[in-house]
Design an enzyme around this catalytic site. Structure first.
Site, PDB file in Angstrom:
ATOM      1  N   CYS A  98       0.849  -1.186   0.000  1.00  0.00           N
ATOM      2  CA  CYS A  98       0.000   0.000   0.000  1.00  0.00           C
ATOM      3  C   CYS A  98       0.888   1.240   0.000  1.00  0.00           C
ATOM      4  O   CYS A  98       2.113   1.155   0.045  1.00  0.00           O
ATOM      5  CB  CYS A  98      -0.982  -0.010   1.170  1.00  0.00           C
ATOM      6  SG  CYS A  98      -0.354   0.666   2.705  1.00  0.00           S
ATOM      7  N   HIS A  99       0.263   2.415  -0.036  1.00  0.00           N
ATOM      8  CA  HIS A  99       1.023   3.662  -0.153  1.00  0.00           C
ATOM      9  C   HIS A  99       1.906   3.926   1.066  1.00  0.00           C
ATOM     10  O   HIS A  99       2.888   4.661   0.965  1.00  0.00           O
ATOM     11  CB  HIS A  99       0.071   4.840  -0.405  1.00  0.00           C
ATOM     12  CG  HIS A  99      -0.337   4.962  -1.839  1.00  0.00           C
ATOM     13  ND1 HIS A  99      -1.442   4.321  -2.345  1.00  0.00           N
ATOM     14  CD2 HIS A  99       0.214   5.641  -2.879  1.00  0.00           C
ATOM     15  CE1 HIS A  99      -1.560   4.599  -3.632  1.00  0.00           C
ATOM     16  NE2 HIS A  99      -0.562   5.390  -3.990  1.00  0.00           N
ATOM     17  N   THR A 100       1.561   3.358   2.204  1.00  0.00           N
ATOM     18  CA  THR A 100       2.425   3.508   3.378  1.00  0.00           C
ATOM     19  C   THR A 100       3.784   2.858   3.127  1.00  0.00           C
ATOM     20  O   THR A 100       4.834   3.423   3.458  1.00  0.00           O
ATOM     21  CB  THR A 100       1.763   2.885   4.614  1.00  0.00           C
ATOM     22  OG1 THR A 100       0.512   3.548   4.855  1.00  0.00           O
ATOM     23  CG2 THR A 100       2.640   3.038   5.842  1.00  0.00           C
ATOM     24  N   HIS A 121       3.462  -4.559   5.608  1.00  0.00           N
ATOM     25  CA  HIS A 121       2.651  -4.673   6.826  1.00  0.00           C
ATOM     26  C   HIS A 121       1.307  -5.354   6.604  1.00  0.00           C
ATOM     27  O   HIS A 121       0.626  -5.669   7.558  1.00  0.00           O
ATOM     28  CB  HIS A 121       2.412  -3.276   7.427  1.00  0.00           C
ATOM     29  CG  HIS A 121       1.626  -2.356   6.550  1.00  0.00           C
ATOM     30  ND1 HIS A 121       2.177  -1.703   5.476  1.00  0.00           N
ATOM     31  CD2 HIS A 121       0.326  -1.975   6.593  1.00  0.00           C
ATOM     32  CE1 HIS A 121       1.264  -0.956   4.887  1.00  0.00           C
ATOM     33  NE2 HIS A 121       0.116  -1.114   5.535  1.00  0.00           N
ATOM     34  N   GLU A 122       0.915  -5.571   5.365  1.00  0.00           N
ATOM     35  CA  GLU A 122      -0.386  -6.195   5.077  1.00  0.00           C
ATOM     36  C   GLU A 122      -0.130  -7.624   4.622  1.00  0.00           C
ATOM     37  O   GLU A 122       0.372  -7.850   3.517  1.00  0.00           O
ATOM     38  CB  GLU A 122      -1.105  -5.399   3.981  1.00  0.00           C
ATOM     39  CG  GLU A 122      -2.538  -5.842   3.731  1.00  0.00           C
ATOM     40  CD  GLU A 122      -3.247  -4.924   2.749  1.00  0.00           C
ATOM     41  OE1 GLU A 122      -4.087  -4.114   3.179  1.00  0.00           O
ATOM     42  OE2 GLU A 122      -2.942  -5.000   1.535  1.00  0.00           O
ATOM     43  N   CYS A 151      -2.578  -5.380  23.192  1.00  0.00           N
ATOM     44  CA  CYS A 151      -2.049  -6.249  24.249  1.00  0.00           C
ATOM     45  C   CYS A 151      -3.164  -6.819  25.118  1.00  0.00           C
ATOM     46  O   CYS A 151      -3.031  -7.882  25.712  1.00  0.00           O
ATOM     47  CB  CYS A 151      -1.042  -5.490  25.110  1.00  0.00           C
ATOM     48  SG  CYS A 151      -1.775  -4.266  26.247  1.00  0.00           S
ATOM     49  N   CYS A 154      -3.521  -3.096  28.864  1.00  0.00           N
ATOM     50  CA  CYS A 154      -3.300  -1.694  29.239  1.00  0.00           C
ATOM     51  C   CYS A 154      -4.623  -0.933  29.330  1.00  0.00           C
ATOM     52  O   CYS A 154      -5.686  -1.423  28.922  1.00  0.00           O
ATOM     53  CB  CYS A 154      -2.367  -1.012  28.235  1.00  0.00           C
ATOM     54  SG  CYS A 154      -3.078  -0.771  26.596  1.00  0.00           S
ATOM     55  N   CYS A 157      -6.287  -0.539  25.853  1.00  0.00           N
ATOM     56  CA  CYS A 157      -6.949  -1.739  25.338  1.00  0.00           C
ATOM     57  C   CYS A 157      -8.246  -2.035  26.093  1.00  0.00           C
ATOM     58  O   CYS A 157      -9.204  -2.567  25.518  1.00  0.00           O
ATOM     59  CB  CYS A 157      -6.010  -2.937  25.416  1.00  0.00           C
ATOM     60  SG  CYS A 157      -4.686  -2.918  24.182  1.00  0.00           S
ATOM     61  N   CYS A 165      -3.029   1.146  21.701  1.00  0.00           N
ATOM     62  CA  CYS A 165      -2.447   0.317  22.755  1.00  0.00           C
ATOM     63  C   CYS A 165      -1.251   1.072  23.315  1.00  0.00           C
ATOM     64  O   CYS A 165      -0.499   1.700  22.568  1.00  0.00           O
ATOM     65  CB  CYS A 165      -2.015  -1.032  22.180  1.00  0.00           C
ATOM     66  SG  CYS A 165      -1.156  -2.123  23.350  1.00  0.00           S
ATOM     67  N   ARG A 169       0.907   0.234  19.828  1.00  0.00           N
ATOM     68  CA  ARG A 169       0.236   1.053  18.809  1.00  0.00           C
ATOM     69  C   ARG A 169       1.174   1.278  17.628  1.00  0.00           C
ATOM     70  O   ARG A 169       2.394   1.149  17.735  1.00  0.00           O
ATOM     71  CB  ARG A 169      -0.197   2.388  19.396  1.00  0.00           C
ATOM     72  CG  ARG A 169       0.952   3.319  19.743  1.00  0.00           C
ATOM     73  CD  ARG A 169       0.464   4.675  20.239  1.00  0.00           C
ATOM     74  NE  ARG A 169      -0.206   4.571  21.521  1.00  0.00           N
ATOM     75  CZ  ARG A 169      -0.830   5.608  22.096  1.00  0.00           C
ATOM     76  NH1 ARG A 169      -0.862   6.790  21.505  1.00  0.00           N
ATOM     77  NH2 ARG A 169      -1.417   5.448  23.269  1.00  0.00           N
ATOM     78  N   CYS A 230      -4.930  -4.500   6.577  1.00  0.00           N
ATOM     79  CA  CYS A 230      -4.767  -3.039   6.476  1.00  0.00           C
ATOM     80  C   CYS A 230      -5.973  -2.377   5.823  1.00  0.00           C
ATOM     81  O   CYS A 230      -6.826  -1.829   6.488  1.00  0.00           O
ATOM     82  CB  CYS A 230      -3.488  -2.684   5.715  1.00  0.00           C
ATOM     83  SG  CYS A 230      -3.230  -0.892   5.526  1.00  0.00           S
ATOM     84  N   ARG A 426      -4.561  -3.385  -5.129  1.00  0.00           N
ATOM     85  CA  ARG A 426      -3.716  -4.256  -4.337  1.00  0.00           C
ATOM     86  C   ARG A 426      -3.107  -5.303  -5.259  1.00  0.00           C
ATOM     87  O   ARG A 426      -3.814  -6.020  -5.969  1.00  0.00           O
ATOM     88  CB  ARG A 426      -4.517  -4.944  -3.213  1.00  0.00           C
ATOM     89  CG  ARG A 426      -4.728  -4.069  -1.999  1.00  0.00           C
ATOM     90  CD  ARG A 426      -3.405  -3.711  -1.337  1.00  0.00           C
ATOM     91  NE  ARG A 426      -3.565  -3.043  -0.071  1.00  0.00           N
ATOM     92  CZ  ARG A 426      -3.610  -1.716   0.080  1.00  0.00           C
ATOM     93  NH1 ARG A 426      -3.521  -0.943  -0.973  1.00  0.00           N
ATOM     94  NH2 ARG A 426      -3.727  -1.185   1.299  1.00  0.00           N
TER      95      ARG A 426
END
Length: 431
Positions: A98-100, A121-122, A151, A154, A157, A165, A169, A230, A426
């Site tokens: 993705c663009h990230t 990440h996806e 988690c 916390c 969460c 988180c 996070r 994602c 994608r």
């Protein structure tokens, strides 16, 4: 084991895969038996063998390593260390771009430049091994990776009003494991390779904190469910969790990439009466209409501003607007396109610019509000398994529309080029 795998051009096939490798189509499968099924079945069987053959030792595998801003990714052999306490090592089966990832590879934000680094990440995959203290995931489980962890312990969460988180996070500056401040990736000569967004999925194997690993139904098709890692969760989640769109709502979506189209799909499933898509690429019109868009605007074809056009179309503005472009000028148009008194703008686009919000505080007194949404407001480990089960029972979702290309992992540079030139939503990469 029962598997529900790989889309055909018309629907997802139900199959039974046996331990000896033989396959029988179920009576629910009315599509042609495509090569896609054979490919995914082979991938899953090889993954199972890989899980059984590895113990918690170092693994040598293939990865795409970024060595500098915009430099071609290097497909090379790396060393992946065993998972430590509360960590999981995963065999990645499918990952996408993705663009990230694109922005990180290009080094758009100088403060986030860390090299060498494994991006991505996806993704979806199979658990290879788990570290000490991991009790909710075991070897062989089918999983999704999430960049915004949960988690479960916390104060964040436990809160019902946020999906952040305290420890896990999303953090683009985090590039080592939290346990010991070290990486789990090494070059062949022992030098560290850094992590990305809690995930680093452009590798055949990756190590992640268990808070960022989501166990899902083993019958779910991993290829399409990868998108829940994602874009689908971000887009559809923002409709459900952040905006809470209701029946009859009017919606404007600025930027029809994968996240924007996921917003359109989510708005349709929630019963929105008007869904306006805005993009300068006319090719997005057909895709948007397939997913539920009712109107399309190309800003380059207007003689007036977009927000004025939307106000004219909707008798004063939409109830909800979603900014998915990462552009501040677009964000202002999205804000002004909502109805005064109650309009809500949800910011989903990533904004690398140092510029501030293009709003004057007094404009908020007109009753319009604006908010951001990380990962669509989804609590990943809690909500994603439920999403997976729901999506498996919704035949009209058309998730296959998001996967425009499929390539072997070693052609990842080609996948980036497709994204850069706006030719893919994608591109699914498989090992």
């Amino acid at each position: 084991m029962d598997l529900l795998v790989m889309r055909s051009p018309t629907l997802i096939c139900g199959v039974k895969a046996y331990e000896n490798g033989s396959v029988v189509l179920s009576n629910k499968c009315h599509a042609l038996f495509s090569w896609n099924f054979l490919k995914v079945h082979t991938i899953l069987m090889e993954a199972k063998e890989g899980v059984n053959s590895h113990s918690a030792n170092e693994i040598t595998c293939k990865a795409a390593v970024a060595w500098g801003p915009g430099q071609p990714l290097s497909i090379q052999q790396i060393r992946v260390q065993p998972p430590q306490k509360l960590e999981v090592r995963i065999k990645i089966l499918f990952t996408s771009i993705c663009h990230t990832d694109l922005n990180a590879w290009q080094g758009v934000n100088e403060s986030q430049r860390v090299y060498p680094r494994i991006l991505g990440h996806e993704a979806s995959g199979v658990v290879e091994s788990v570290g000490e203290g991991v009790d909710d995931i075991k070897e062989g489980d089918h999983i999704l990776t999430i960049f915004n962890g949960e988690c479960g312990e916390c104060t964040y969460c436990k809160s019902k009003t946020t999906n952040l988180c305290a420890k896990f996070r999303v953090d683009p500056l985090q590039c080592v494991m939290r346990n010991d401040g070290k990486t789990r990736f090494l070059t062949q000569d022992g030098k560290p390779i850094y992590h990305f967004l809690n995930t680093s999925t452009f590798s055949e194997y990756t190590v992640m904190d268990s808070a960022c690993v989501v166990k899902i139904n083993p019958k779910a098709p991993l290829n399409t469910m990868t998108l829940l890692s994602c874009c689908l969760s971000t887009g559809m989640g923002s409709v459900i969790n952040t905006a809470n769109i209701h029946q009859g709502s009017t919606v404007a979506v600025f930027g029809l990439g994968a996240v924007g189209l996921a917003v359109i799909l989510g708005a349709k499933t929630r019963g929105a009466s008007t869904i306006i898509g805005i993009d300068i690429n006319d090719d997005k019109r057909i895709k948007g209409q397939k997913l539920g868009m009712t109107n399309f605007i190309n800003p380059n074809e207007l003689k007036t501003s977009v927000h004025e056009k939307i106000s004219e179309m909707t008798e004063g503005g939409v109830d909800f607007s979603f900014e998915c472009a990462g552009n501040l000028d677009v964000l202002r148009e999205a804000f002004l396109s909502t109805h005064d008194g109650w309009g809500l703008t949800v910011v989903l686009g990533i904004h690398p610019t140092p510029r501030m919000l293009p709003l004057h505080p007094m404009e908020l007194f007109d009753g319009r509000t604006i908010t951001g949404s990380v990962f669509g407001g989804c609590k990943g480990k809690t909500q994603l398994p439920l999403f997976v089960d729901q999506f498996m029972n919704m035949e009209d979702l058309k998730l296959e529309e998001f996967i425009t290309h499929e390539l072997p992992f070693n052609k990842i540079d080609q996948a980036f080029e497709l994204l850069i030139h706006g030719k893919s939503l994608r591109c699914l990469l498989h090992f």
